[in-house]
Design a protein around this motif. Structure first.
Motif, PDB file in Angstrom:
ATOM      1  N   ALA A   1     -48.963  46.441 -11.094  1.00  0.00           N
ATOM      2  CA  ALA A   1     -48.190  45.613 -10.442  1.00  0.00           C
ATOM      3  C   ALA A   1     -49.239  44.489  -9.754  1.00  0.00           C
ATOM      4  CB  ALA A   1     -47.331  46.313  -9.403  1.00  0.00           C
ATOM      5  N   MET A   2     -50.279  45.106  -9.416  1.00  0.00           N
ATOM      6  CA  MET A   2     -51.398  44.316  -8.518  1.00  0.00           C
ATOM      7  C   MET A   2     -51.940  43.379  -9.582  1.00  0.00           C
ATOM      8  SD  MET A   2     -53.232  47.399  -6.221  1.00  0.00           S
ATOM      9  CE  MET A   2     -54.435  46.204  -5.569  1.00  0.00           C
ATOM     10  N   ALA A   3     -51.994  43.821 -10.737  1.00  0.00           N
ATOM     11  CA  ALA A   3     -52.727  42.908 -11.669  1.00  0.00           C
ATOM     12  C   ALA A   3     -51.365  41.604 -11.923  1.00  0.00           C
ATOM     13  CB  ALA A   3     -52.941  43.354 -12.993  1.00  0.00           C
ATOM     14  N   GLU A   4     -50.250  42.044 -11.859  1.00  0.00           N
ATOM     15  CA  GLU A   4     -49.111  41.117 -11.957  1.00  0.00           C
ATOM     16  C   GLU A   4     -49.388  40.177 -10.918  1.00  0.00           C
ATOM     17  OE1 GLU A   4     -47.319  40.302 -14.604  1.00  0.00           O
ATOM     18  OE2 GLU A   4     -47.755  41.989 -15.965  1.00  0.00           O
ATOM     19  N   ALA A   5     -49.709  40.472  -9.875  1.00  0.00           N
ATOM     20  CA  ALA A   5     -49.229  39.847  -8.539  1.00  0.00           C
ATOM     21  C   ALA A   5     -50.647  38.851  -8.282  1.00  0.00           C
ATOM     22  CB  ALA A   5     -49.378  40.739  -7.401  1.00  0.00           C
ATOM     23  N   ILE A   6     -51.560  38.883  -9.241  1.00  0.00           N
ATOM     24  CA  ILE A   6     -52.617  37.812  -9.329  1.00  0.00           C
ATOM     25  C   ILE A   6     -52.363  36.459  -9.690  1.00  0.00           C
ATOM     26  CG2 ILE A   6     -55.010  37.459 -10.229  1.00  0.00           C
ATOM     27  CD1 ILE A   6     -55.590  40.354 -10.167  1.00  0.00           C
ATOM     28  N   THR A   7     -52.651  35.432  -9.201  1.00  0.00           N
ATOM     29  CA  THR A   7     -52.151  34.065  -9.408  1.00  0.00           C
ATOM     30  C   THR A   7     -53.527  33.095  -9.161  1.00  0.00           C
ATOM     31  OG1 THR A   7     -51.613  33.202  -7.162  1.00  0.00           O
ATOM     32  CG2 THR A   7     -49.925  34.444  -8.366  1.00  0.00           C
ATOM     33  N   GLU A   8     -53.315  32.136  -9.586  1.00  0.00           N
ATOM     34  CA  GLU A   8     -54.504  30.862  -9.547  1.00  0.00           C
ATOM     35  C   GLU A   8     -54.806  30.873  -8.218  1.00  0.00           C
ATOM     36  OE1 GLU A   8     -50.659  28.768  -8.934  1.00  0.00           O
ATOM     37  OE2 GLU A   8     -51.188  30.177 -10.419  1.00  0.00           O
ATOM     38  N   ARG A   9     -54.215  31.515  -7.208  1.00  0.00           N
ATOM     39  CA  ARG A   9     -54.598  31.212  -5.684  1.00  0.00           C
ATOM     40  C   ARG A   9     -55.293  32.652  -5.401  1.00  0.00           C
ATOM     41  NH1 ARG A   9     -49.418  30.050  -2.252  1.00  0.00           N
ATOM     42  NH2 ARG A   9     -50.827  29.952  -0.403  1.00  0.00           N
ATOM     43  N   THR A  10     -55.435  33.627  -6.003  1.00  0.00           N
ATOM     44  CA  THR A  10     -55.844  34.675  -5.600  1.00  0.00           C
ATOM     45  C   THR A  10     -57.379  34.720  -5.633  1.00  0.00           C
ATOM     46  OG1 THR A  10     -54.087  36.195  -6.754  1.00  0.00           O
ATOM     47  CG2 THR A  10     -56.206  37.357  -6.369  1.00  0.00           C
ATOM     48  N   ALA A  11     -57.884  34.948  -4.666  1.00  0.00           N
ATOM     49  CA  ALA A  11     -59.603  35.207  -4.285  1.00  0.00           C
ATOM     50  C   ALA A  11     -60.127  36.542  -4.342  1.00  0.00           C
ATOM     51  CB  ALA A  11     -59.799  34.101  -3.308  1.00  0.00           C
TER      52      ALA A  11
ATOM     53  N   PHE B   1     -57.358  47.696 -15.173  1.00  0.00           N
ATOM     54  CA  PHE B   1     -57.139  46.654 -14.165  1.00  0.00           C
ATOM     55  C   PHE B   1     -58.093  45.636 -14.322  1.00  0.00           C
ATOM     56  CE2 PHE B   1     -57.909  45.102 -10.009  1.00  0.00           C
ATOM     57  CZ  PHE B   1     -56.498  44.621  -9.719  1.00  0.00           C
ATOM     58  N   MET B   2     -59.404  45.974 -14.264  1.00  0.00           N
ATOM     59  CA  MET B   2     -60.520  44.969 -14.475  1.00  0.00           C
ATOM     60  C   MET B   2     -60.376  44.209 -15.543  1.00  0.00           C
ATOM     61  SD  MET B   2     -61.988  45.202 -11.629  1.00  0.00           S
ATOM     62  CE  MET B   2     -63.360  43.787 -12.059  1.00  0.00           C
ATOM     63  N   ALA B   3     -59.903  44.666 -16.775  1.00  0.00           N
ATOM     64  CA  ALA B   3     -59.609  43.674 -18.008  1.00  0.00           C
ATOM     65  C   ALA B   3     -58.634  42.624 -17.715  1.00  0.00           C
ATOM     66  CB  ALA B   3     -59.121  44.772 -19.065  1.00  0.00           C
ATOM     67  N   ARG B   4     -57.790  42.888 -16.775  1.00  0.00           N
ATOM     68  CA  ARG B   4     -56.812  41.792 -16.645  1.00  0.00           C
ATOM     69  C   ARG B   4     -57.053  40.902 -15.307  1.00  0.00           C
ATOM     70  NH1 ARG B   4     -51.100  44.565 -15.991  1.00  0.00           N
ATOM     71  NH2 ARG B   4     -50.348  42.589 -16.169  1.00  0.00           N
ATOM     72  N   VAL B   5     -58.013  41.092 -14.573  1.00  0.00           N
ATOM     73  CA  VAL B   5     -58.698  40.226 -13.462  1.00  0.00           C
ATOM     74  C   VAL B   5     -59.446  39.045 -13.714  1.00  0.00           C
ATOM     75  CG1 VAL B   5     -59.802  40.475 -11.258  1.00  0.00           C
ATOM     76  CG2 VAL B   5     -58.396  42.177 -11.913  1.00  0.00           C
ATOM     77  N   PRO B   6     -58.989  37.819 -13.482  1.00  0.00           N
ATOM     78  CA  PRO B   6     -59.694  36.888 -13.906  1.00  0.00           C
ATOM     79  C   PRO B   6     -61.438  36.915 -13.262  1.00  0.00           C
ATOM     80  CG  PRO B   6     -57.861  36.074 -12.973  1.00  0.00           C
ATOM     81  CD  PRO B   6     -57.888  37.612 -12.983  1.00  0.00           C
ATOM     82  N   ALA B   7     -62.253  36.414 -14.011  1.00  0.00           N
ATOM     83  CA  ALA B   7     -63.811  36.541 -13.530  1.00  0.00           C
ATOM     84  C   ALA B   7     -64.330  36.269 -12.183  1.00  0.00           C
ATOM     85  CB  ALA B   7     -64.720  36.016 -14.772  1.00  0.00           C
ATOM     86  N   HIS B   8     -63.419  35.421 -11.861  1.00  0.00           N
ATOM     87  CA  HIS B   8     -63.722  34.532 -10.574  1.00  0.00           C
ATOM     88  C   HIS B   8     -63.262  35.271  -9.255  1.00  0.00           C
ATOM     89  CE1 HIS B   8     -59.742  32.876 -11.337  1.00  0.00           C
ATOM     90  NE2 HIS B   8     -59.494  32.521  -9.945  1.00  0.00           N
ATOM     91  N   VAL B   9     -62.376  36.360  -9.720  1.00  0.00           N
ATOM     92  CA  VAL B   9     -61.716  36.949  -8.490  1.00  0.00           C
ATOM     93  C   VAL B   9     -62.500  38.136  -8.138  1.00  0.00           C
ATOM     94  CG1 VAL B   9     -59.510  38.584  -7.856  1.00  0.00           C
ATOM     95  CG2 VAL B   9     -59.508  36.177  -9.202  1.00  0.00           C
ATOM     96  N   LEU B  10     -62.775  38.387  -6.939  1.00  0.00           N
ATOM     97  CA  LEU B  10     -63.670  39.526  -6.379  1.00  0.00           C
ATOM     98  C   LEU B  10     -62.728  40.514  -6.068  1.00  0.00           C
ATOM     99  CD1 LEU B  10     -66.639  40.397  -5.472  1.00  0.00           C
ATOM    100  CD2 LEU B  10     -65.954  39.792  -3.224  1.00  0.00           C
TER     101      LEU B  10
END
Length: 359
Positions: free
Chosen positions: A140-150, A173-182
């Protein structure tokens, strides 16, 4: 005349410190996850000898401590950034990575400073409900990531539920996190975590370029009153953390106490082992009495008391147990001395007899 104030602060609650019983009461303060043991004698003796220099500013670069941490953790010194406790470093991370309106994702309920720090930075908190077992719902946390997530916080073990995230689940989870999100793995309670398969922050830091780790000297090391914590982060992130840090926020005494504690980790481990044993014994006693209680890998336990939270908290205080109540959700009780743990067991069992839904 009305002074100009930042209007957005009106909707931000102040951080609430754990309640403290009155001086005249026979009670155990178990609301702040403090280490019940005093600092090591060797640490106290060394600090006493340095009190004569507190008229001078500390070395903001803290070379001795950074060097000790670098050697201890096997990381480059440029990846280490200090702060007045890991909570202050968490604030640095938010300020260093977000612009106004950016989003910070974290599980909820989790560390209550996350939404406060996020709002103060002008960012938007995105709070993802825990799963039914009180753990992070990473899907669910991966689903909550948007283009505004930092930024994403993973609190492991989670405060206040004590649950941990599985290493394989974090990889997924990390496989679904964009590379620019810390992704920040907050390990304030890592020393008490004995769960097989639990994610280890430094392992992920070494394998992913967008992972940082938070540690503190407040819990296992017993230095909560001196306020010192640190992040291990990608060098460019760590450099920005130093820019957002309060100048001279980590005192010379805190730096010295941290170095000395690292040098005496064998002595500290004895205390950690005793706290873990006390936690496991307390959980077993409660379960033997029929109490439903969540597994914990931290220096506290969590009671999911729901609507009965207020009533149970009042009963615990009447029995001398001052815990941390989260209205409508549950109660977190820190592990204390053997005497305190015995009092916890008696008080909880008695209190929950009045709330049979939790037995």
């Amino acid at each position: 005349m009305t002074l100009v104030q930042r209007s957005s602060l009106n909707s931000i609650p102040a951080y609430k410190q754990g309640a403290t019983p009155g001086a005249a009461e026979k009670a155990f303060k178990l609301s702040s996850n403090e280490n019940p043991y005093p600092p090591l004698d060797s640490v106290v003796a060394q600090l006493a000898s340095e009190l004569g220099a507190i008229n001078q500013y500390p070395n903001a670069a803290a070379p001795e401590l950074v060097g000790a941490l670098s050697a201890r953790l096997g990381v480059d010194p440029d990846t280490i950034a200090l702060g007045a406790g890991s909570v202050e470093v968490a604030g640095q991370l938010i300020h260093a990575t977000t612009n106004p309106g950016d989003e910070v994702v974290f599980a909820w309920r989790s560390f209550e400073a996350y939404p406060i720090l996020t709002h103060v930075a002008g960012a938007t908190p995105v709070m993802v409900p825990l799963d039914p077992n009180g753990g992070h719902d990473l899907a669910a946390m991966a689903e909550a990531i948007t283009e505004r997530t930092a930024l994403v916080f993973i609190c492991n073990p989670n405060n206040p539920t004590g649950t941990v995230v599985d290493s394989a689940a974090v990889d997924a989870f990390m496989a679904r996190v964009p590379a620019h999100v810390l992704v920040v793995i907050d390990e304030a309670y890592v020393h008490f975590n004995t769960a097989a398969g639990s994610a280890i922050g430094l392992d992920f830091f070494r394998r992913y370029p967008n992972v940082a780790v938070l540690h503190t000297f407040s819990k296992a090391y017993g230095l909560a009153g001196l306020r010192i914590g640190y992040a291990v982060a990608p060098p460019e992130v760590a450099a920005n953390l130093r820019k957002t840090a309060v100048p001279f926020g980590v005192t010379a005494l805190a730096q010295r106490a941290a170095v000395l504690s690292l040098e005496h980790e064998d002595e500290l481990q004895v205390r950690i082992d005793e706290l873990v044993a006390g936690r496991e014994a307390l959980l077993a006693t409660l379960r033997d009495a029929g109490i439903k209680v969540t597994d914990s890998q931290a220096n506290f336990i969590w009671l999911s008391t729901g609507a009965d939270t207020g009533t149970v908290d009042v009963a615990l205080r009447a029995a001398g147990i001052w815990a941390r109540a989260f209205p409508g959700e549950g109660i977190r009780i820190s592990i204390g001395s053997a005497e305190a743990n015995e009092a916890i067991a008696t008080a909880v069992i008695t209190a929950l007899q009045e709330a049979p839904a939790h037995v």
